[in-house]
Design an enzyme around this catalytic site. Sequence first.
Site, PDB file in Angstrom:
ATOM      1  N   ARG A   4      -3.004  10.366   6.553  1.00  0.00           N
ATOM      2  CA  ARG A   4      -3.103   8.957   6.977  1.00  0.00           C
ATOM      3  C   ARG A   4      -2.590   8.038   5.885  1.00  0.00           C
ATOM      4  NH1 ARG A   4      -6.839   4.858   5.823  1.00  0.00           N
ATOM      5  NH2 ARG A   4      -8.330   6.204   4.761  1.00  0.00           N
ATOM      6  N   HIS A  10     -11.904  11.859   1.098  1.00  0.00           N
ATOM      7  CA  HIS A  10     -11.947  10.460   1.520  1.00  0.00           C
ATOM      8  C   HIS A  10     -11.961  10.243   3.023  1.00  0.00           C
ATOM      9  CE1 HIS A  10     -11.396   6.197   1.068  1.00  0.00           C
ATOM     10  NE2 HIS A  10     -10.279   6.207   1.752  1.00  0.00           N
ATOM     11  N   ARG A  13      -0.817   9.200  -0.002  1.00  0.00           N
ATOM     12  CA  ARG A  13      -1.990   9.733  -0.707  1.00  0.00           C
ATOM     13  C   ARG A  13      -1.919  11.232  -0.969  1.00  0.00           C
ATOM     14  NH1 ARG A  13      -6.688   6.145   2.243  1.00  0.00           N
ATOM     15  NH2 ARG A  13      -6.074   4.230   1.175  1.00  0.00           N
ATOM     16  N   GLN A  56      -8.216  14.207   4.021  1.00  0.00           N
ATOM     17  CA  GLN A  56      -7.510  13.399   3.016  1.00  0.00           C
ATOM     18  C   GLN A  56      -8.298  13.327   1.709  1.00  0.00           C
ATOM     19  OE1 GLN A  56      -6.661   8.871   3.399  1.00  0.00           O
ATOM     20  NE2 GLN A  56      -4.728   9.967   3.533  1.00  0.00           N
ATOM     21  N   HIS A  75      -8.392  11.136  -1.596  1.00  0.00           N
ATOM     22  CA  HIS A  75      -7.884   9.867  -2.117  1.00  0.00           C
ATOM     23  C   HIS A  75      -7.560  10.049  -3.594  1.00  0.00           C
ATOM     24  CE1 HIS A  75      -7.562   5.656  -3.182  1.00  0.00           C
ATOM     25  NE2 HIS A  75      -7.654   5.326  -1.911  1.00  0.00           N
ATOM     26  N   GLU A 109      -6.801   1.745  -3.166  1.00  0.00           N
ATOM     27  CA  GLU A 109      -5.349   1.827  -3.318  1.00  0.00           C
ATOM     28  C   GLU A 109      -4.762   0.434  -3.596  1.00  0.00           C
ATOM     29  OE1 GLU A 109      -3.619   4.689  -0.712  1.00  0.00           O
ATOM     30  OE2 GLU A 109      -2.030   3.302  -0.163  1.00  0.00           O
ATOM     31  N   PHE A 161       0.860  -1.187   0.000  1.00  0.00           N
ATOM     32  CA  PHE A 161       0.000   0.000   0.000  1.00  0.00           C
ATOM     33  C   PHE A 161       0.894   1.233   0.000  1.00  0.00           C
ATOM     34  CE2 PHE A 161      -4.666   0.450   1.348  1.00  0.00           C
ATOM     35  CZ  PHE A 161      -5.092  -0.555   0.505  1.00  0.00           C
ATOM     36  N   LEU A 214     -14.969   4.936  -4.584  1.00  0.00           N
ATOM     37  CA  LEU A 214     -13.539   4.649  -4.409  1.00  0.00           C
ATOM     38  C   LEU A 214     -13.048   3.514  -5.296  1.00  0.00           C
ATOM     39  CD1 LEU A 214     -11.122   5.454  -2.498  1.00  0.00           C
ATOM     40  CD2 LEU A 214     -11.559   3.277  -1.412  1.00  0.00           C
TER      41      LEU A 214
HETATM   42  C1  LIG Z   1     -14.874   3.758   0.217  1.00  0.00           C
HETATM   43  C2  LIG Z   1     -13.910   3.689   1.360  1.00  0.00           C
HETATM   44  C3  LIG Z   1     -12.955   2.692   1.413  1.00  0.00           C
HETATM   45  C4  LIG Z   1     -12.066   2.622   2.480  1.00  0.00           C
HETATM   46  N1  LIG Z   1     -11.129   1.632   2.510  1.00  0.00           N
HETATM   47  C5  LIG Z   1     -10.267   1.568   3.546  1.00  0.00           C
HETATM   48  C6  LIG Z   1      -9.290   0.539   3.609  1.00  0.00           C
HETATM   49  O1  LIG Z   1      -9.202  -0.323   2.748  1.00  0.00           O
HETATM   50  N2  LIG Z   1      -8.450   0.532   4.670  1.00  0.00           N
HETATM   51  C7  LIG Z   1      -8.505   1.458   5.668  1.00  0.00           C
HETATM   52  O2  LIG Z   1      -7.726   1.383   6.610  1.00  0.00           O
HETATM   53  N3  LIG Z   1      -9.448   2.437   5.635  1.00  0.00           N
HETATM   54  C8  LIG Z   1     -10.324   2.505   4.617  1.00  0.00           C
HETATM   55  N4  LIG Z   1     -11.265   3.505   4.578  1.00  0.00           N
HETATM   56  C9  LIG Z   1     -11.477   4.324   5.778  1.00  0.00           C
HETATM   57  C10 LIG Z   1     -12.265   3.508   6.806  1.00  0.00           C
HETATM   58  O3  LIG Z   1     -13.157   2.650   6.149  1.00  0.00           O
HETATM   59  C11 LIG Z   1     -13.080   4.369   7.762  1.00  0.00           C
HETATM   60  O4  LIG Z   1     -12.280   5.399   8.271  1.00  0.00           O
HETATM   61  C12 LIG Z   1     -13.579   3.523   8.921  1.00  0.00           C
HETATM   62  O5  LIG Z   1     -14.256   2.373   8.455  1.00  0.00           O
HETATM   63  C13 LIG Z   1     -14.492   4.323   9.828  1.00  0.00           C
HETATM   64  O6  LIG Z   1     -15.020   3.441  10.778  1.00  0.00           O
HETATM   65  P1  LIG Z   1     -15.798   3.987  12.040  1.00  0.00           P
HETATM   66  O7  LIG Z   1     -16.180   2.792  12.855  1.00  0.00           O
HETATM   67  O8  LIG Z   1     -15.013   5.048  12.689  1.00  0.00           O
HETATM   68  O9  LIG Z   1     -17.113   4.682  11.444  1.00  0.00           O
HETATM   69  P2  LIG Z   1     -18.256   4.157  10.449  1.00  0.00           P
HETATM   70  O10 LIG Z   1     -17.989   2.834   9.885  1.00  0.00           O
HETATM   71  O11 LIG Z   1     -18.514   5.299   9.532  1.00  0.00           O
HETATM   72  O12 LIG Z   1     -19.491   3.980  11.400  1.00  0.00           O
HETATM   73  C14 LIG Z   1     -20.170   5.071  11.978  1.00  0.00           C
HETATM   74  C15 LIG Z   1     -21.347   4.536  12.771  1.00  0.00           C
HETATM   75  O13 LIG Z   1     -21.896   5.590  13.534  1.00  0.00           O
HETATM   76  C16 LIG Z   1     -23.298   5.649  13.384  1.00  0.00           C
HETATM   77  N5  LIG Z   1     -23.671   7.043  13.590  1.00  0.00           N
HETATM   78  C17 LIG Z   1     -23.112   8.137  13.049  1.00  0.00           C
HETATM   79  N6  LIG Z   1     -23.687   9.255  13.547  1.00  0.00           N
HETATM   80  C18 LIG Z   1     -24.626   8.835  14.424  1.00  0.00           C
HETATM   81  C19 LIG Z   1     -25.551   9.500  15.265  1.00  0.00           C
HETATM   82  N7  LIG Z   1     -25.606  10.832  15.332  1.00  0.00           N
HETATM   83  N8  LIG Z   1     -26.382   8.743  16.022  1.00  0.00           N
HETATM   84  C20 LIG Z   1     -26.335   7.391  15.966  1.00  0.00           C
HETATM   85  N9  LIG Z   1     -25.464   6.707  15.203  1.00  0.00           N
HETATM   86  C21 LIG Z   1     -24.624   7.431  14.445  1.00  0.00           C
HETATM   87  C22 LIG Z   1     -23.581   5.064  12.012  1.00  0.00           C
HETATM   88  O14 LIG Z   1     -24.858   4.505  11.976  1.00  0.00           O
HETATM   89  C23 LIG Z   1     -22.478   3.978  11.927  1.00  0.00           C
HETATM   90  O15 LIG Z   1     -22.938   2.789  12.533  1.00  0.00           O
HETATM   91  C24 LIG Z   1     -12.134   3.586   3.514  1.00  0.00           C
HETATM   92  C25 LIG Z   1     -13.083   4.599   3.442  1.00  0.00           C
HETATM   93  C26 LIG Z   1     -13.943   4.677   2.361  1.00  0.00           C
HETATM   94  C27 LIG Z   1     -14.878   5.829   2.275  1.00  0.00           C
END
Ligand SMILES: Cc1cc2nc3c(=O)[nH]c(=O)nc-3n(C[C@H](O)[C@H](O)[C@H](O)COP(=O)(O)OP(=O)(O)OC[C@H]3O[C@@H](n4cnc5c(N)ncnc54)[C@H](O)[C@@H]3O)c2cc1C
Length: 565
Positions: free
Chosen positions: A376, A341, A276, A230, A232, A245, A117, A242
Amino acid sequence: MKYHEIIVVGAGLAGLRAAVETATEFDTAIITQVPPVRSHSGAAQGGVNAPMGNNPAGKDDSVEKHSYDTIKGSDFLADQDAAEMMIGEAAPCIYELEHWGCPFSRTPEGKIAQRPFGGAGYPRTCYAADKTGLYMLHTLWERSVALNVKTYEERFVTDLVVEDGKVVGVIALNILTGEFEPFMSEAVIFGTGGPGQVYGRSTNALISTGSGAYVAYKRGVPLKDMEFIQFHPTSLFGTNILMTEGARGEGGYLVNNKGERFMSKYAPTAMELGPRDIVSRSIQTEINEGRGFEGGYVHLDLRHLGREKILDRLPGIRDIAINFAGVDPIDAPIPIQPGQHYAMGGISTDKNGATNIKGFYAAGECACVSVHGANRLGGNSLLDTVVFGKLSGKHVKVFMKTKTERKKGEAAIMKALEEQERVREELLSRGGTENHAAIRDEMKETMILKVGIFRDEKLMQEALTKILELKSRYKNIRVMNKGRKYNLDYLRAYELWGMLELAHVIALGAIERKESRGSHSRTDFPKRDDAKYLKHTIATYTPSGPKISYSDVTITKHQPVERKY
Ligand SMILES: Cc1cc2nc3c(=O)[nH]c(=O)nc-3n(C[C@H](O)[C@H](O)[C@H](O)COP(=O)(O)OP(=O)(O)OC[C@H]3O[C@@H](n4cnc5c(N)ncnc54)[C@H](O)[C@@H]3O)c2cc1C
């Protein structure tokens, strides 16, 4: 009133991992806007980093080397002790997921497979084809069900209730019924995800609005380093879905309209696998200087990888390219452009996920520990979610064992509930002329064009003026649907205010940081300025707008040097 010892808000990877940790000893409930497996983490494609050395080319990898790549990638803004801690926990966290059933792709000998990566000295990104986040999410969701974590779905948390500096619960809007529900608890962990939708051209889901970060900010928890957004390098031209990568990790090329692999000019050693921030700027420079294709894109070319490798390693990417761009990457290059991203900044926490409010924790993309600093590395965010989800859960368990008073704050929670009802009545009763969807579009357009990949004082001042104008126009909006049940018109209008507040924080932090560092690239201050800005930006809520201050960056072993790739 519903009571759970621990409430986790958010059911993405960070929230689920935290809940799985606390549920072994305490009554834990999750409140989430969408069903857990619809959380945005499920969109993560490429993989999760750990220095395991399973790929023969990575046999010399180590915690030390992964930590250095992360710190260098962060343009030296990461807190080095936090980054070292995260990476020390990486392999145990991955094996834990594997033992819980996560179907990682395998090497021929049966070890967890690892791919290269960007910004990484060794191939250390563990993956499950190109659907890594989805498999990790299902694994943790199953685990949470096995541990009897109670889940409240389709609830939107609108307030964090704090009494005498301690968290006592939250208020959630039940989206289905339209009722506000009071929840009492001893500790609250936010895993509410990032604010990507504040920007146009985002790869993020529509629910990634930063609503959790706004709730915390409004209640007096500072936000850290929010100007570091960030971009992407490879989002699909037209839809900004997306293109992982991992596609470059598997050997994909970036090519301009002259047929040149232009990364040789910008990162001669790392080429397409530069970090990135550098690859995004390189693509944008090619486009700006006329070497892109009409409309503003370049090509991601996978053809030389061959049909078999594309079908085996990148099946989801192929499907998306066929369905959304009408291009089969086996036969033709994919049109791509940089897209918003990830947010490196977020709710300011320490290494245990703790904030300045007793009993309130945050983990994952909504939080800023800080391990990603100004940029990141790909694969480090999924790692951040599972490591800091786990560590915040662990720390909450310690906190619970020292807590003497229980079930406090009922009056404060009921008062907060009434306030939320009053806010809704007031918003629904506005008879203004402004359309909230139009204000949202203007905000997104402003942020991507004026606080985007390349920034300068003039553009950002224009953005700030626009944000203030939009905030003022917001007061004159009209919500057409006056109902209570499943009123998404109201919800979209309500959450827009928080998005405007976050846009304000991002723009102001960016204006005040008069240097270029990582993803924050200013054409009027093109150099990094460690003397003045080797500092975290801290934004504190005031009713008239954010107050900006700075805090120190923790350096352990690595003095900042110029980044070369
Ligand atoms: C398309 C894409 C691909 C990616 N691929 C990678 C990768 O391969 N490797 C990597 O390391 N990172 C990757 N990332 C980044 C990574 O996926 C995210 O940063 C990470 O998954 C975020 O996880 P999280 O648990 O913090 O939040 P999220 O998975 O966004 O979850 C947020 C949760 O909070 C809840 N929520 C939000 N606001 C409220 C509210 N006010 N009240 C109640 N519930 C709420 C939602 O329902 C959800 O359940 C990628 C990002 C994208 C956009």
